[in-house]
Write an enzyme that holds these catalytic residues in place. Structure first.
Site, PDB file in Angstrom:
ATOM      1  CE  LYS A 113      -4.038  -2.200   0.596  1.00  0.00           C
ATOM      2  NZ  LYS A 113      -3.713  -3.632   0.696  1.00  0.00           N
TER       3      LYS A 113
HETATM    4  C1  PLP Z   1      -4.449  -4.759   0.302  1.00  0.00           C
HETATM    5  C2  PLP Z   1      -3.673  -6.010   0.254  1.00  0.00           C
HETATM    6  C3  PLP Z   1      -3.953  -7.014  -0.684  1.00  0.00           C
HETATM    7  C4  PLP Z   1      -5.121  -6.910  -1.638  1.00  0.00           C
HETATM    8  O1  PLP Z   1      -4.937  -5.893  -2.606  1.00  0.00           O
HETATM    9  P1  PLP Z   1      -6.181  -5.335  -3.427  1.00  0.00           P
HETATM   10  O2  PLP Z   1      -5.662  -4.172  -4.185  1.00  0.00           O
HETATM   11  O3  PLP Z   1      -7.218  -4.954  -2.397  1.00  0.00           O
HETATM   12  O4  PLP Z   1      -6.657  -6.444  -4.290  1.00  0.00           O
HETATM   13  C5  PLP Z   1      -3.125  -8.116  -0.722  1.00  0.00           C
HETATM   14  N1  PLP Z   1      -2.094  -8.265   0.145  1.00  0.00           N
HETATM   15  C6  PLP Z   1      -1.800  -7.332   1.066  1.00  0.00           C
HETATM   16  C7  PLP Z   1      -0.666  -7.560   1.993  1.00  0.00           C
HETATM   17  C8  PLP Z   1      -2.566  -6.170   1.152  1.00  0.00           C
HETATM   18  O5  PLP Z   1      -2.264  -5.246   2.070  1.00  0.00           O
END
Ligand code: PLP
Length: 502
Positions: A113
């Site tokens: 993120k």
């Molecule tokens: C948010 C997240 C995901 C999922 O990603 P999306 O964009 O919501 O599909 C997968 N793995 C981790 C560690 C995340 O923080």
């Protein structure tokens, strides 16, 4: 470049407006008018460029009213060595001749993120300037665990913005929770919401949709926006790392000119894999996008059958950031694969809202299946994948990335397609240390240990140091202890802002 609502109910806006607003007032998501192409020369030129320079080339295509200087200021403010512990920013690691892992967790919160949320505040600040915005911006975030912390880090003490994060009380790991409740900063607020991520996300969406609530805030000169992946400013930075991964493989001689690759993505809200789809439309030669779900396999079922049905049991898994039954960004994919048929999209979204379910038509389903392949991975399979990858390759996966590695293996067995595959690694294994330790440390040694003690055990068992951002979290002061419910989010927001609710 203009941005339109995926439901067709709002006027086209500039990229700065789209980023500032986050979501379109008709409930749709902003989508670019067209997807720009990168030609072969540009890909060739990128081979000699840094991650930051590659980012600039991709972003300029989408942010047409920003100057190069403005874009560069955002990029270098975000992707630098103060915030990232690897100068390559999103390095690609070769695991075998046809399996590569792109590590997206070298930022300040140890999850992917950060790739978007380190730069989003810069893009937002620039957008506010550009649109001569006079109001203060209130960023509302619903988080399944990782977005919340990344948004808090990205937006803390940013002038002209405040951020409120809602996380599901029972849905995040100890480490994730401590990362959020110990957050410092003058403009940040955090609350736990009773229920799961969908409760938090639905509650936030309801607040966004309430004209009455927007009216109250506007009397105080405050406007709401979103740092969730419904904001185009979140998706755009994610397109870049797929372009960069492809360029890295070519630079290293791991793929030939024109050779197509697969990309496997552990998927929750469909944001990350959607960015890969856009990278493909821009010219990255992609054979298949492999969509990996955990036991909350609503997306895998959708891709196999064309039926999106969120009426099912919610599972709490060891890959909690993917414990999601309503994947917001799928709406953008539907808009793209139906050739911008926003009436169709609006109808499906209405059905989803009323009945929790929709069925796409046959051509749409076939279009999706031509691009995507999907399956899911259970918790025991996740643990087994972490164990075998550690034993055989000495590479330590986190639980989310393990889901994608497992589904990638299932894909190869089902199709015998051996194309080179990039699995995106979405979190540091230390962020989910409790579950990762179960896979590689004897049970007696971790019994009754806290997640924070397990961090140290994991470090000594693997010889990999605990990332600085996760060390000593439990010794930090708890600053946020509000608990609320989906129905009371509006009241909670007003009380954080010291506004009397009429
Ligand atoms: C948010 C997240 C995901 C999922 O990603 P999306 O964009 O919501 O599909 C997968 N793995 C981790 C560690 C995340 O923080």
């Amino acid at each position: 470049m203009k941005y339109r609502s995926s439901r067709g109910g709002y006027k086209p806006v500039s990229s700065a407006e789209a980023i500032k607003m986050g979501i379109s007032p008709d409930g749709g998501l902003f989508v670019p008018d067209f997807v720009p192409r990168l030609d072969k020369d540009v890909f060739g030129r990128m081979e000699g460029l840094s991650y930051q320079e590659r980012t600039c080339i991709v972003m300029e295509k989408y942010l047409s009213e920003f100057s190069t200087d403005e874009i560069e200021e955002c990029i270098y403010g975000a992707y630098n060595q103060e915030s990232f512990d690897d100068e390559r920013i999103a390095p690609v690691v070769k695991i075998s001749d046809n399996l590569f892992i792109q590590e997206l967790w070298h930022g300040p919160t140890c999850a992917f993120k950060d790739m978007a949320l380190q730069i989003l505040p810069h893009l937002l600040t620039a957008s506010l300037r550009k649109t001569e915005e006079k109001s203060e911006i209130l960023i509302l975030v619903a988080t399944s665990g990782d977005t919340g912390k990344a948004a808090l880090e990205g937006f803390k003490d940013v002038a002209g913005a405040r951020v409120i994060v809602f996380f599901p009380e029972e849905g995040v790991s100890e480490i994730q929770k401590y990362q959020m409740i110990t957050q410092e900063g003058q403009n940040v607020y955090v609350a736990a919401v009773r229920g799961n991520f969908d409760d938090a996300q639905t509650g936030v969406k309801e607040v966004f949709a309430s004209e009455e609530f927007a009216g109250i805030l506007s009397r105080y000169n405050i406007k709401m926006s979103s740092a969730n992946s419904i904001n185009w400013g979140r998706l755009l930075p994610q397109i870049v790392y797929y372009v960069s991964a492809y360029v890295d493989l070519k630079t290293a001689g791991d793929i030939r000119e024109g050779e197509t690759i697969n990309i496997a993505v552990p998927t929750g809200n469909f944001g990350n894999i959607l960015a890969a789809y856009y990278a493909g439309k821009m010219g990255v030669p992609i054979n298949k996008l492999i969509c990996a779900s955990n036991s909350n396999n609503v997306l895998a079922d959708f891709i196999k059958t064309g039926v999106y049905d969120s009426n099912r049991r919610f599972h709490k898994t060891i890959s909690p950031s993917m414990d999601i039954l309503i994947s917001s960004n799928l709406e953008r994919l539907l808009y793209e694969v139906t050739d911008h048929d926003y009436c169709k999209v609006a109808n499906w979204m209405e059905e989803l809202k009323c009945r929790g379910r929709y069925v796409v038509d046959e051509p749409t389903k076939q279009e999706i299946q031509a691009l995507f392949w999907a399956d899911f991975c259970s918790d025991p399979e996740t643990i087994e994948t972490i164990r075998s990858t550690w034993l055989e390759k000495k590479y330590l996966l986190d639980t989310h990335t393990a889901v994608a590695v497992n589904v990638c293996t299932k894909y190869r067995e089902a199709t015998s397609d051996a194309s080179k595959t990039v699995v995106v690694s979405t979190a540091s294994p230390f962020k989910f240390a409790g579950s990762v330790a179960q896979a590689i440390i004897q049970p007696e040694l971790i019994q009754d240990k806290s997640e924070f003690e397990i961090l140290e055990l994991l470090a000594s068992a693997t010889g990999i140091p605990v990332p600085a951002a996760l060390k000593d979290l439990d010794k930090k002061k708890v600053r946020h202890n509000t608990v609320t419910s989906r129905e009371r989010l509006d009241k909670t927001i007003l009380s954080f802002l010291n506004i009397e609710s009429s």
